[in-house]
Each structure stands twice: as C-alpha cells, then as structure tokens.
Design a protein around this motif. Structure first.
Motif, short mmCIF file in Angstrom:
data_model
loop_
_atom_site.label_atom_id
_atom_site.label_comp_id
_atom_site.label_asym_id
_atom_site.label_seq_id
_atom_site.Cartn_x
_atom_site.Cartn_y
_atom_site.Cartn_z
N TRP A 1 6.70 28.48 9.46
CA TRP A 1 7.37 28.72 10.73
C TRP A 1 6.36 29.14 11.80
O TRP A 1 6.42 28.67 12.95
CB TRP A 1 8.47 29.80 10.61
CG TRP A 1 9.15 29.97 11.93
CD1 TRP A 1 10.15 29.18 12.43
CD2 TRP A 1 8.83 30.90 12.95
NE1 TRP A 1 10.48 29.59 13.71
CE2 TRP A 1 9.68 30.65 14.06
CE3 TRP A 1 7.90 31.95 13.05
CZ2 TRP A 1 9.64 31.39 15.25
CZ3 TRP A 1 7.86 32.68 14.23
CH2 TRP A 1 8.72 32.41 15.31
N GLN A 2 5.41 30.00 11.45
CA GLN A 2 4.44 30.46 12.44
C GLN A 2 3.57 29.30 12.93
O GLN A 2 3.27 29.20 14.13
CB GLN A 2 3.57 31.57 11.86
CG GLN A 2 2.58 32.17 12.86
CD GLN A 2 3.28 32.71 14.10
OE1 GLN A 2 4.19 33.53 13.99
NE2 GLN A 2 2.88 32.26 15.28
N LEU A 3 3.18 28.42 12.04
CA LEU A 3 2.36 27.27 12.44
C LEU A 3 3.16 26.30 13.32
O LEU A 3 2.63 25.76 14.30
CB LEU A 3 1.83 26.55 11.21
CG LEU A 3 0.69 27.27 10.48
CD1 LEU A 3 0.47 26.66 9.10
CD2 LEU A 3 -0.60 27.22 11.29
N THR A 4 4.42 26.05 12.96
CA THR A 4 5.23 25.17 13.81
C THR A 4 5.38 25.78 15.20
O THR A 4 5.40 25.05 16.20
CB THR A 4 6.62 24.90 13.21
OG1 THR A 4 7.38 26.12 13.13
CG2 THR A 4 6.52 24.28 11.84
N THR A 5 5.48 27.10 15.25
CA THR A 5 5.61 27.78 16.55
C THR A 5 4.34 27.63 17.37
O THR A 5 4.39 27.29 18.56
CB THR A 5 5.95 29.26 16.32
OG1 THR A 5 7.20 29.34 15.64
CG2 THR A 5 6.01 30.02 17.63
N SER A 6 3.20 27.87 16.76
CA SER A 6 1.93 27.72 17.48
C SER A 6 1.76 26.31 18.02
O SER A 6 1.38 26.10 19.18
CB SER A 6 0.75 28.07 16.56
OG SER A 6 0.77 29.42 16.19
N LEU A 7 2.05 25.32 17.17
CA LEU A 7 1.79 23.94 17.56
C LEU A 7 2.82 23.41 18.56
O LEU A 7 2.48 22.58 19.41
CB LEU A 7 1.71 23.05 16.32
CG LEU A 7 0.49 23.37 15.43
CD1 LEU A 7 0.53 22.55 14.15
CD2 LEU A 7 -0.82 23.12 16.18
N ARG A 8 4.06 23.89 18.48
CA ARG A 8 5.02 23.46 19.51
C ARG A 8 4.68 24.11 20.85
O ARG A 8 4.87 23.50 21.91
CB ARG A 8 6.45 23.72 19.10
CG ARG A 8 6.94 25.16 19.14
CD ARG A 8 7.51 25.61 20.43
NE ARG A 8 8.75 24.94 20.76
CZ ARG A 8 9.47 25.23 21.82
NH1 ARG A 8 9.07 26.18 22.67
NH2 ARG A 8 10.59 24.59 22.09
N GLU A 9 4.15 25.33 20.84
CA GLU A 9 3.73 25.95 22.10
C GLU A 9 2.46 25.26 22.62
O GLU A 9 2.27 25.16 23.84
CB GLU A 9 3.50 27.44 21.92
CG GLU A 9 4.75 28.24 21.53
CD GLU A 9 5.82 28.32 22.63
OE1 GLU A 9 5.85 27.46 23.53
OE2 GLU A 9 6.64 29.25 22.57
#
Length: 285
Positions: free
Chosen positions: A147-155
């Motif tokens: 979840w944290q990686l998906t958040t970083s990459l979507r931002e």
C-alpha cells in the motif's frame, strides 16, 4: 492503440491506494484520533507525509480543490491530530482493508520486490507528494508495504500530471471541466468532490470555450477537436513523465507479472470499494 505501460501500471495500482479514500471506516478512523469528519480526515491523511503544512501548500500540491474547502480542514486538523498519528492510522486502516479483500502476503511481497526499486530509482524533482511519501520507512508487513509503495508511485504520477497541466496552460479547475467534457466523470460529481460552485464551474467552462476547447453547456460540456487533442497531450505527458521518471526501470516481463498478479486484487477493490461515480476520472481496468 497500444496502452502506455505507465497507464497499465497506474490502472492496476490506483485502486489499491484508493482504499484510503473510499474504504469503509475511513471517516471513523480519523474521528477516532480527533479529526472532524470525512474531509478533514482526507486532507490530513493525504497531506501527513508533508508534515503540518498550510492550506496554501495543500491547495498547490493537490490541485483543483477550492481554497475554502482546504481551509475548512487545515490547519485545524493539526491541532486535533499530529501528522505522525495520521500516518500510522492511514497505513493500519489501508492494510486492514486490503487484507479484508484478499490481499495475500506472498503476492504482495513479490509486488513489493518489483516496486521498491522503482521508488528508489524515481526522480523526486518537482514531485513533493512523491518525495514525502517515498521518504517514509517501508513497512516490514508486505501488505502494508505494497500500500505504501502504491501511494508513493500514484503521487509520483499525480505530481507529474499537475506539471503537465501547468505546461499546457490548464488550471486544476479547468482540467476538471475537460475531464467532464471527455465523459470521464460528471459535472456534479467533480464539483461536489472539489467544493466548486456552479458559478465557478461555469467561469472555468467559459474560459475553455473562449480557447476553442469545449462546447455545449457548463453542466454537459463536450470537447472540441482541439480540446480532445490538448487533453490527449496532457495525458501523454503524464504517462511519459511517470515512465521516464520512475517506471522505466521495470522490464517488460516485470510489468506483465506485476499487472497480471495484482489484477484480481485490483478488480476486487474496485468492485467493492470504488464508487461507480467518482472524481478520479478512471473507470474499471
């Protein structure tokens, strides 16, 4: 027409991140630590990696939200809950939601092994939301880490999209009208989600019509040929920036593995959590 690999990855990862917006219990999780309602929770949770930032900072970074909408949430939220509390709660909530929808540790661990190098490689230049999220420690729990990686990459993609809008002479509000004109989301959904009045929306429509980009009426705009061409260039620039600035480190085989392995989870999340009418301008994969 072939779909850009950056867009393939985005449509797979975005729903996983979106549990923090649309999942059951988001407002309640914010209220439990002292925040006031859904929108204060939204702004505090999303802005928390930046620290206790001002409304002006959030307005600039998020793009499209009415200034008064942001000011209703911040800085009051920081007197109710610290950014550190918000970070902990949003991660725990999102992890639990993904687990509840069948996220398996093995599949998440494999996805993390593919995405963590992308985050390390990604260029933070001009990408404040990405940089702030990427600086957070990666959790040991593979579901939380995903979840944290998906958040970083979507931002990362979102920061690049804002840059593309600026480059092509569009404000956040005008971009919403363009998305409505393209049929990606309705005028009422976009206005409501961003706190824009009917008059303000109509003004943005008039600005675009004067440039020959839209026709029709503010509540039901349509793109002209020039408008469709401009929106296409914005989206292409967004894809290219996401690819060249981060995702290009992935091999073709890794992209195939990542998108195929996470597709069932992304579809379950989309079906169970993401509203059919939403302001993300993204339908189902």
């Amino acid at each position: 027409m072939a779909i850009h690999p950056a867009r393939q990855i985005w449509t797979t990862l975005e729903p996983l991140h979106d549990v923090v917006y649309f999942g059951a219990g988001v407002k309640e999780a914010g209220v439990a630590i002292g925040l006031r309602g859904y929108w204060q929770t939204y702004f505090a949770f999303r802005a928390a990696p930046l620290g206790a930032v001002t409304p002006a900072t959030v307005q600039a970074a998020f793009a499209g939200f009415h200034p008064e909408m942001v000011r209703k949430a911040l800085p009051e939220a920081w007197s109710r809950a610290t950014p550190e509390q918000c970070l902990d709660v949003r991660l725990d909530l999102s992890t639990a939601l993904l687990r509840g929808l069948g996220a398996g540790e093995a599949e998440c661990a494999r996805a993390v092994s593919l995405l963590a190098p992308v985050q390390d490689y990604a260029d933070p230049t001009g990408r404040p939301l990405f940089a702030a999220n990427a600086a957070l420690p990666l959790p040991a729990d593979p579901v939380a880490a995903l979840w944290q990686l998906t958040t970083s990459l979507r931002e990362h993609r979102g920061d690049g999209h804002v840059a593309a809008l600026v480059t092509h002479g569009l404000t956040g509000r005008q971009a919403m009208v363009m998305q409505a004109a393209a049929g990606k989301a309705s005028e009422s959904v976009l206005r409501g989600a961003r706190g824009v009045s009917e008059r303000e929306w109509a003004d943005a429509f008039d600005e675009l019509r004067a440039r020959g980009l839209v026709v029709g009426e503010p509540v039901s705009p349509s793109l002209t040929g020039s408008g469709a061409e401009l929106l296409g260039r914005v989206e292409a620039s967004t894809d290219d920036a996401a690819w060249n600035g981060a995702l290009a480190v992935l091999s073709a085989d890794s992209i195939t593995e990542l998108t195929q392995s996470l597709a069932p989870l992304a579809d379950r999340v989309h079906d169970a959590i993401v509203p059919a009418a939403n302001p993300l301008a993204m339908g189902k994969r």
